[in-house]
Scaffold this motif. Structure first.
Motif, PDB file in Angstrom:
ATOM      1  N   PHE A 191       0.829  -1.218   0.000  1.00 53.84           N
ATOM      2  CA  PHE A 191       0.000   0.000   0.000  1.00 53.84           C
ATOM      3  C   PHE A 191       0.861   1.264   0.000  1.00 53.84           C
ATOM      4  CE2 PHE A 191      -3.336  -2.912   1.242  1.00 53.84           C
ATOM      5  CZ  PHE A 191      -4.391  -2.431   0.494  1.00 53.84           C
ATOM      6  N   TYR A 241       1.774   2.117  -3.373  1.00 58.51           N
ATOM      7  CA  TYR A 241       0.700   2.876  -4.007  1.00 58.51           C
ATOM      8  C   TYR A 241       0.794   4.348  -3.593  1.00 58.51           C
ATOM      9  CZ  TYR A 241      -1.418  -1.745  -4.855  1.00 58.51           C
ATOM     10  OH  TYR A 241      -1.669  -3.027  -5.243  1.00 58.51           O
ATOM     11  N   GLY A 282     -15.006 -13.447 -10.280  1.00 56.28           N
ATOM     12  CA  GLY A 282     -13.636 -12.957 -10.419  1.00 56.28           C
ATOM     13  C   GLY A 282     -13.273 -12.620 -11.849  1.00 56.28           C
ATOM     14  N   VAL A 337     -14.601  -8.271  -2.023  1.00 55.52           N
ATOM     15  CA  VAL A 337     -14.442  -9.088  -0.822  1.00 55.52           C
ATOM     16  C   VAL A 337     -12.957  -9.348  -0.628  1.00 55.52           C
ATOM     17  CG1 VAL A 337     -14.873 -11.388   0.151  1.00 55.52           C
ATOM     18  CG2 VAL A 337     -16.701 -10.186  -1.077  1.00 55.52           C
ATOM     19  N   ALA A 396      -6.566 -16.068  -4.139  1.00 59.22           N
ATOM     20  CA  ALA A 396      -5.384 -15.386  -3.589  1.00 59.22           C
ATOM     21  C   ALA A 396      -5.608 -15.151  -2.093  1.00 59.22           C
ATOM     22  CB  ALA A 396      -5.184 -14.043  -4.299  1.00 59.22           C
ATOM     23  N   ALA A 426     -14.940 -26.545 -13.689  1.00 59.73           N
ATOM     24  CA  ALA A 426     -15.679 -26.328 -14.938  1.00 59.73           C
ATOM     25  C   ALA A 426     -15.693 -24.852 -15.259  1.00 59.73           C
ATOM     26  CB  ALA A 426     -17.122 -26.821 -14.775  1.00 59.73           C
TER      27      ALA A 426
HETATM   28  C1  LIG Z   1      -2.201  -5.223  -1.157  1.00 57.40           C
HETATM   29  C2  LIG Z   1      -3.170  -6.106  -1.866  1.00 57.40           C
HETATM   30  C3  LIG Z   1      -4.474  -6.173  -1.423  1.00 57.40           C
HETATM   31  C4  LIG Z   1      -5.383  -6.986  -2.083  1.00 57.40           C
HETATM   32  N1  LIG Z   1      -6.672  -7.056  -1.615  1.00 57.40           N
HETATM   33  C5  LIG Z   1      -7.541  -7.875  -2.229  1.00 57.40           C
HETATM   34  C6  LIG Z   1      -8.897  -8.018  -1.773  1.00 57.40           C
HETATM   35  O1  LIG Z   1      -9.308  -7.388  -0.801  1.00 57.40           O
HETATM   36  N2  LIG Z   1      -9.712  -8.859  -2.451  1.00 57.40           N
HETATM   37  C7  LIG Z   1      -9.307  -9.582  -3.529  1.00 57.40           C
HETATM   38  O2  LIG Z   1     -10.118 -10.330  -4.092  1.00 57.40           O
HETATM   39  N3  LIG Z   1      -8.056  -9.463  -3.990  1.00 57.40           N
HETATM   40  C8  LIG Z   1      -7.169  -8.622  -3.374  1.00 57.40           C
HETATM   41  N4  LIG Z   1      -5.917  -8.503  -3.873  1.00 57.40           N
HETATM   42  C9  LIG Z   1      -5.604  -9.124  -5.168  1.00 57.40           C
HETATM   43  C10 LIG Z   1      -5.289 -10.597  -5.096  1.00 57.40           C
HETATM   44  O3  LIG Z   1      -3.924 -10.774  -4.803  1.00 57.40           O
HETATM   45  C11 LIG Z   1      -5.596 -11.258  -6.448  1.00 57.40           C
HETATM   46  O4  LIG Z   1      -4.857 -10.612  -7.457  1.00 57.40           O
HETATM   47  C12 LIG Z   1      -7.066 -11.230  -6.829  1.00 57.40           C
HETATM   48  O5  LIG Z   1      -7.852 -11.707  -5.742  1.00 57.40           O
HETATM   49  C13 LIG Z   1      -7.279 -12.080  -8.048  1.00 57.40           C
HETATM   50  O6  LIG Z   1      -8.614 -12.019  -8.449  1.00 57.40           O
HETATM   51  P1  LIG Z   1      -9.251 -13.233  -9.274  1.00 57.40           P
HETATM   52  O7  LIG Z   1      -9.168 -14.468  -8.454  1.00 57.40           O
HETATM   53  O8  LIG Z   1     -10.563 -12.788  -9.748  1.00 57.40           O
HETATM   54  O9  LIG Z   1      -8.293 -13.278 -10.542  1.00 57.40           O
HETATM   55  P2  LIG Z   1      -7.237 -14.368 -10.982  1.00 57.40           P
HETATM   56  O10 LIG Z   1      -6.288 -14.680  -9.893  1.00 57.40           O
HETATM   57  O11 LIG Z   1      -6.707 -13.927 -12.278  1.00 57.40           O
HETATM   58  O12 LIG Z   1      -8.111 -15.655 -11.191  1.00 57.40           O
HETATM   59  C14 LIG Z   1      -9.067 -15.770 -12.201  1.00 57.40           C
HETATM   60  C15 LIG Z   1      -9.616 -17.181 -12.098  1.00 57.40           C
HETATM   61  O13 LIG Z   1     -10.644 -17.356 -13.037  1.00 57.40           O
HETATM   62  C16 LIG Z   1     -10.565 -18.682 -13.532  1.00 57.40           C
HETATM   63  N5  LIG Z   1     -11.273 -18.677 -14.813  1.00 57.40           N
HETATM   64  C17 LIG Z   1     -10.934 -18.007 -15.928  1.00 57.40           C
HETATM   65  N6  LIG Z   1     -11.865 -18.200 -16.890  1.00 57.40           N
HETATM   66  C18 LIG Z   1     -12.810 -18.993 -16.353  1.00 57.40           C
HETATM   67  C19 LIG Z   1     -14.028 -19.546 -16.846  1.00 57.40           C
HETATM   68  N7  LIG Z   1     -14.451 -19.289 -18.078  1.00 57.40           N
HETATM   69  N8  LIG Z   1     -14.757 -20.313 -16.012  1.00 57.40           N
HETATM   70  C20 LIG Z   1     -14.327 -20.589 -14.756  1.00 57.40           C
HETATM   71  N9  LIG Z   1     -13.192 -20.101 -14.248  1.00 57.40           N
HETATM   72  C21 LIG Z   1     -12.436 -19.304 -15.043  1.00 57.40           C
HETATM   73  C22 LIG Z   1      -9.092 -18.954 -13.631  1.00 57.40           C
HETATM   74  O14 LIG Z   1      -8.818 -20.339 -13.613  1.00 57.40           O
HETATM   75  C23 LIG Z   1      -8.574 -18.252 -12.380  1.00 57.40           C
HETATM   76  O15 LIG Z   1      -8.565 -19.127 -11.268  1.00 57.40           O
HETATM   77  C24 LIG Z   1      -4.989  -7.715  -3.201  1.00 57.40           C
HETATM   78  C25 LIG Z   1      -3.675  -7.653  -3.639  1.00 57.40           C
HETATM   79  C26 LIG Z   1      -2.768  -6.862  -2.981  1.00 57.40           C
HETATM   80  C27 LIG Z   1      -1.351  -6.837  -3.460  1.00 57.40           C
END
Ligand SMILES: Cc1cc2nc3c(=O)[nH]c(=O)nc-3n(C[C@H](O)[C@H](O)[C@H](O)COP(=O)(O)OP(=O)(O)OC[C@H]3O[C@@H](n4cnc5c(N)ncnc54)[C@H](O)[C@@H]3O)c2cc1C
Lengths: 272, 322
Positions: free
Chosen positions: A36, A39, B209, B250, B270, B304
């Motif tokens: 943070f 940032y 996500g 969240v 994550a 899936a």
């Molecule tokens: C300081 C800091 C604070 C953070 N705070 C938060 C927070 O409060 N909340 C938070 O959520 N994150 C937070 N993050 C970010 C976190 O680290 C991840 O980057 C984030 O949670 C990833 O989001 P995601 O799972 O949607 O994306 P990704 O990690 O990119 O995952 C996407 C997923 O979608 C799946 N997918 C893709 N296409 C399909 C499909 N067609 N059908 C089914 N599945 C599919 C993939 O297999 C993958 O698992 C923070 C990061 C930092 C550095």
């Protein structure tokens, strides 16, 4: 215009915490800067610079409360582009948020700064209180959890979009003021200073230090102060009674189909 | 003194539901300290709201009313002034409330002026000034003791049951409150319009996500959400990409939820996301990649694509509810 940016060193959040003697064991931890705060420095640099060029509208000064010998995180921020740094030499792991806030407030006063920019929380203890405390101690206006900021230079004020419970609040604060930044402050168009052209291609994350920046960082001024130099006597009214790992959640089962999922949710978990 | 003062929020002239868990935490702390529970209502003219709250009591002895034009709309600057004034004139041992963006903003500022320690986002009251709280993205649980005549806390809503109405409390006006915004002005508050329950109060949360790819694709998640009377959530990747409003995030830096049922759709899991939902009772993960960490904490995992499964899930749930 002088912008003060805070940075805290924390055990690398990517590594799961280790436990020993009823506390988190950081003896083998790799120490990194709090994300943070990255940032925060990115915000300060975008406020200060004109479209990534060398012209500066403000001086950016980094401040960290940390042992003077352990300030790699400060050097990193200088490499990213801060002008100079102040290290308050103290073992921050033994201080509470009020002590850290008192030290930062004292540096702010000493520097005659116009703006403090901090990350909204540190990833290790997640307190989310230092910047608010500094604002209280300095009796300045505050804009916390900023998702975007516009520096209105003619009015010497900031217009800040803040992420609040059920939406976004827009708050205007005259300078001097305290700003704490949230995740979305690093999106490409989140910071505007009225000088950088609209559409300047900022990335959606904090910048990486350039090779030149890394070389330059070694030549930049770092003042080391003791808490006593700032007239602050530090301590801690927050005492750790121990830290444990949370109960581990068992991985469940993989279902083969949507039909099976709905069946299990209804009859086994009884949540449908 | 050993009394506890809980700062509550009002909206539309009524107590906001998200203040109720903070009252419960305050009541537990008052019991541990052997003192009384008091509530503080702040606003430009909050008398009527305070009377309504006092009628329901919530276990409090007295509802204190701080009225001042500068207290509305909320600013941390003016609220901290009022909280400091109330703490001093009532001589309480502890001040706190639910960890909402309001108290996260104002309470540390007030604590600094009072030279008081703060226990943020506590998940348990362990003793008179002893609190449990999660650190390091939920991967460690710390117990901390606060020292001093007055201590502050904010309570994580997902970890304390909403306070229940009880015997009526008395109402008392706080005299001579001064409050100032220090030149700050609130220009607008853009509320996310939603007929759904608040994320932190919902019994079911359906989150999407990055794998949802675009906002329009959330429609199928919204259908599931509404069939289950739940709230919509998202990962940071989805909110950063603007698929849904930021207040639906969240996680460590978003909302912390613990519903009976949590769906993580196209979310990798994550640690920062897990920090916000791992205490949910039943977790369902739907993800095309079976290796993702979300499956390590899910009770039910379906490997899936959402495109191939969500429409059918909506259909089956609708049939069951219908
Ligand atoms: C300081 C800091 C604070 C953070 N705070 C938060 C927070 O409060 N909340 C938070 O959520 N994150 C937070 N993050 C970010 C976190 O680290 C991840 O980057 C984030 O949670 C990833 O989001 P995601 O799972 O949607 O994306 P990704 O990690 O990119 O995952 C996407 C997923 O979608 C799946 N997918 C893709 N296409 C399909 C499909 N067609 N059908 C089914 N599945 C599919 C993939 O297999 C993958 O698992 C923070 C990061 C930092 C550095």
């Amino acid at each position: 215009m002088k912008i003060l940016v805070t940075v805290k060193r924390i055990p690398d959040p990517v590594e799961p915490p280790k436990f020993a003697g009823g506390q988190i064991d950081t003896s083998s931890a790799k120490w990194v800067q709090n994300e943070f705060d990255e940032y925060a420095i990115e915000t300060a640099l975008r406020l200060a610079e004109v479209g990534g060029g060398t012209e500066r509208l403000a001086e950016v000064v980094v401040v960290s409360v940390c042992p003077a010998t352990k300030r790699e995180h400060v050097t990193n921020f200088l490499a990213m582009g801060a002008n100079r740094a102040i290290v308050v030499d103290a073992d921050d792991t033994q201080l509470d948020a009020q002590s850290v806030a008192q030290l930062i407030a004292a540096v702010f006063r000493k520097e005659g700064a116009d703006l403090l920019v901090s990350g909204k929380l540190s990833q290790d203890n997640e307190s989310n209180e230092v910047s608010q405390r500094v604002a209280g101690l300095l009796d300045l206006p505050q804009a916390t959890f900023a998702a975007s900021v516009v520096w209105d230079r003619s009015a010497n004020a900031l217009q800040v979009a803040r992420e609040v419970e059920d939406g976004v609040e827009t708050k205007r604060v005259p300078l001097p003021a305290v700003l704490s930044v949230d995740l979305r402050i690093v999106l490409p168009t989140s910071v505007k200073n009225g000088a950088t052209p609209e559409g300047h291609p900022y990335p959606d994350k904090p910048r990486l230090a350039s090779l030149r920046g890394i070389t330059m960082a070694k030549t930049k001024k770092v003042d080391v102060l003791k808490p006593a130099d700032l007239g602050v006597s530090v301590g801690a009214k927050v005492v750790s009674r121990g830290v444990v790992a949370p109960p581990k959640r068992q991985a469940g089962k993989i279902v083969a189909s949507v039909e099976e999922l709905v069946e299990k949710l209804a009859t086994e978990a009884k949540v449908l | 003194m050993s009394n506890v003062l809980v700062v509550v929020e009002i909206g539309d002239g009524k107590l906001r539901a998200h203040s109720l868990p903070g009252i419960t935490a305050g009541a537990q702390l008052a019991a541990a300290l052997g003192g009384e529970l008091h509530l503080l209502v702040l606003g430009a003219a909050p008398q009527a709201a305070a009377e309504g709250i006092a009628a329901a009591g919530y276990g409090a002895k007295t509802v204190h009313v701080g009225a001042h034009a500068e207290l509305e709309p909320f600013t941390a600057e003016a609220w901290a002034d009022a909280i400091v004034a109330a703490a001093r004139s009532l001589g309480v041992a502890a001040i706190g409330g639910t960890a909402t963006s309001t108290l996260r903003d104002a309470l540390p500022r007030a604590a600094a002026v009072l030279d008081a320690p703060l226990a943020p986002e506590v998940t348990a009251i362990k003793g008179p000034r002893v609190f449990g709280r999660e650190v390091s993205a939920g991967r460690a649980i710390a117990e901390i003791a606060l020292e001093g005549d007055v201590v502050c806390f904010t309570a994580r809503a997902s970890e304390f049951a909403p306070a229940q109405p009880g015997a009526a409390a008395t109402v008392a006006a706080l005299a001579g409150i001064s409050a100032a915004k220090r030149g700050a002005t609130v220009l607008s508050i853009e509320k996310t319009q939603s007929a759904r329950p608040a994320l932190t109060e919902a019994k079911v949360v359906v989150s999407g996500g990055r794998g949802m790819r675009e906002g329009a694709n959330f429609k199928v998640l919204e259908e599931l959400t509404d069939l289950l009377g739940g709230a919509l959530g998202a990962s940071r990747a989805a909110t950063d990409a603007g698929m849904v409003p930021a207040d639906l995030q969240v996680g460590q830096t978003g909302k912390v939820v613990a519903p009976n049922l949590y769906f993580a759709v196209a979310i990798s899991g994550a640690i920062q996301h897990l920090a916000g939902m791992k205490n949910s009772k039943v977790i369902v993960a739907i993800n095309k990649n079976g290796e993702e960490p979300i499956f390590q904490i899910a009770d039910y995992g379906l490997v899936a694509k959402w495109e191939d499964t969500l429409p059918r899930l909506v259909e089956l749930v609708r049939a069951r509810k219908g």
